[in-house]
Design a protein around this motif. Structure first.
Motif, mmCIF file in Angstrom:
data_model
loop_
_atom_site.group_PDB
_atom_site.id
_atom_site.type_symbol
_atom_site.label_atom_id
_atom_site.label_comp_id
_atom_site.label_asym_id
_atom_site.label_seq_id
_atom_site.Cartn_x
_atom_site.Cartn_y
_atom_site.Cartn_z
ATOM 1 N N VAL A 52 -21.390 -6.704 37.442
ATOM 2 C CA VAL A 52 -22.226 -7.906 37.520
ATOM 3 C C VAL A 52 -21.334 -9.083 37.152
ATOM 4 O O VAL A 52 -20.831 -9.152 36.028
ATOM 5 C CB VAL A 52 -23.434 -7.809 36.557
ATOM 6 C CG1 VAL A 52 -24.261 -9.091 36.621
ATOM 7 C CG2 VAL A 52 -24.289 -6.590 36.876
ATOM 8 N N LEU A 53 -21.140 -9.989 38.103
ATOM 9 C CA LEU A 53 -20.179 -11.077 37.942
ATOM 10 C C LEU A 53 -20.847 -12.439 38.034
ATOM 11 O O LEU A 53 -21.684 -12.664 38.918
ATOM 12 C CB LEU A 53 -19.127 -11.018 39.057
ATOM 13 C CG LEU A 53 -18.485 -9.683 39.387
ATOM 14 C CD1 LEU A 53 -17.631 -9.812 40.632
ATOM 15 C CD2 LEU A 53 -17.676 -9.198 38.231
ATOM 16 N N ASP A 54 -20.423 -13.348 37.177
ATOM 17 C CA ASP A 54 -20.825 -14.744 37.288
ATOM 18 C C ASP A 54 -20.110 -15.324 38.506
ATOM 19 O O ASP A 54 -18.972 -14.963 38.805
ATOM 20 C CB ASP A 54 -20.411 -15.477 36.004
ATOM 21 C CG ASP A 54 -20.884 -16.919 35.962
ATOM 22 O OD1 ASP A 54 -21.782 -17.294 36.740
ATOM 23 O OD2 ASP A 54 -20.354 -17.665 35.127
ATOM 24 N N LEU A 55 -20.761 -16.222 39.211
ATOM 25 C CA LEU A 55 -20.143 -16.854 40.375
ATOM 26 C C LEU A 55 -18.982 -17.752 39.974
ATOM 27 O O LEU A 55 -17.911 -17.706 40.580
ATOM 28 C CB LEU A 55 -21.186 -17.672 41.150
ATOM 29 C CG LEU A 55 -20.664 -18.442 42.360
ATOM 30 C CD1 LEU A 55 -20.163 -17.504 43.435
ATOM 31 C CD2 LEU A 55 -21.754 -19.355 42.898
ATOM 32 N N MET A 56 -19.175 -18.552 38.927
ATOM 33 C CA MET A 56 -18.151 -19.507 38.510
ATOM 34 C C MET A 56 -17.505 -19.053 37.200
ATOM 35 O O MET A 56 -18.119 -19.146 36.142
ATOM 36 C CB MET A 56 -18.759 -20.899 38.322
ATOM 37 C CG MET A 56 -19.355 -21.473 39.565
ATOM 38 S SD MET A 56 -18.086 -21.707 40.825
ATOM 39 C CE MET A 56 -19.076 -22.290 42.181
ATOM 40 N N MET A 57 -16.289 -18.523 37.316
ATOM 41 C CA MET A 57 -15.533 -18.063 36.144
ATOM 42 C C MET A 57 -14.127 -18.629 36.209
ATOM 43 O O MET A 57 -13.613 -18.876 37.296
ATOM 44 C CB MET A 57 -15.436 -16.529 36.130
ATOM 45 C CG MET A 57 -16.727 -15.804 35.939
ATOM 46 S SD MET A 57 -16.476 -14.008 35.829
ATOM 47 C CE MET A 57 -16.015 -13.607 37.523
ATOM 48 N N PRO A 58 -13.478 -18.781 35.074
ATOM 49 C CA PRO A 58 -12.076 -19.212 35.088
ATOM 50 C C PRO A 58 -11.178 -18.089 35.601
ATOM 51 O O PRO A 58 -11.561 -16.927 35.617
ATOM 52 C CB PRO A 58 -11.792 -19.528 33.617
ATOM 53 C CG PRO A 58 -12.835 -18.833 32.830
ATOM 54 C CD PRO A 58 -14.017 -18.653 33.725
ATOM 55 N N GLY A 59 -9.999 -18.474 36.026
ATOM 56 C CA GLY A 59 -9.017 -17.490 36.484
ATOM 57 C C GLY A 59 -9.208 -17.116 37.938
ATOM 58 O O GLY A 59 -8.286 -17.189 38.731
#
Length: 147
Positions: A52-59
């Motif tokens: 489950v991933l956030d759309l806006m992440m650093p990297g």
């Protein structure tokens, strides 16, 4: 048992997701990441059923992470969790290989259902996303009508 990796750059969001998902008897959180690069490394190592991933992440943003996970860990199904309900993001996420797209303001049951659907390889879009994406596809002529 469905093994899950969580990725969001906000600690409070990850902790809330963990508490929510651990209450499901068939879910097991096996790892957490704070950015896109970290989640890819974690997924490669742990090979979870679902990420489950956030759309806006650093990297690396969630869509790029979905593409990379699809290449490096094809048995891991991905879900994008976002506050952005823009049809463009939804369609792009699905084209990248995500099995589901869930808005952060959805009922918790929507994420639970998305995880269960993704774990068995099915796509899931909760309302109102499903209605809007179908409408966009129909306007662009990408969905045929069956008689």
């Amino acid at each position: 048992m469905i093994s899950i990796v969580l990725a969001d750059d906000h600690d409070m969001v990850r902790q809330g997701l963990r508490v929510l998902l651990q209450s499901e008897p068939d879910f097991r959180i096996v790892g957490e990441a704070a950015d896109g690069i970290e989640v890819i490394q974690l997924v490669e190592r742990l090979q979870p059923d679902v990420a489950v991933l956030d759309l806006m992440m650093p990297g690396m943003n969630g869509i790029e992470a979905v593409k990379t996970i699809a290449q490096r860990s094809p048995k891991t199904h991905t879900i994008l969790l976002s506050m952005y309900g823009n049809e463009g993001y939804v369609v792009e996420a699905l084209r990248a290989g995500a099995k589901a797209y869930v808005l952060k303001d959805s009922a918790p049951s929507q994420l639970v259902r998305a995880i269960r659907e993704a774990a068995v390889g099915r796509h899931y879009l909760g309302p109102p996303l499903s209605d809007r994406v179908i409408q966009v596809y129909m306007q662009n002529g990408e969905i045929g009508v069956v008689d």
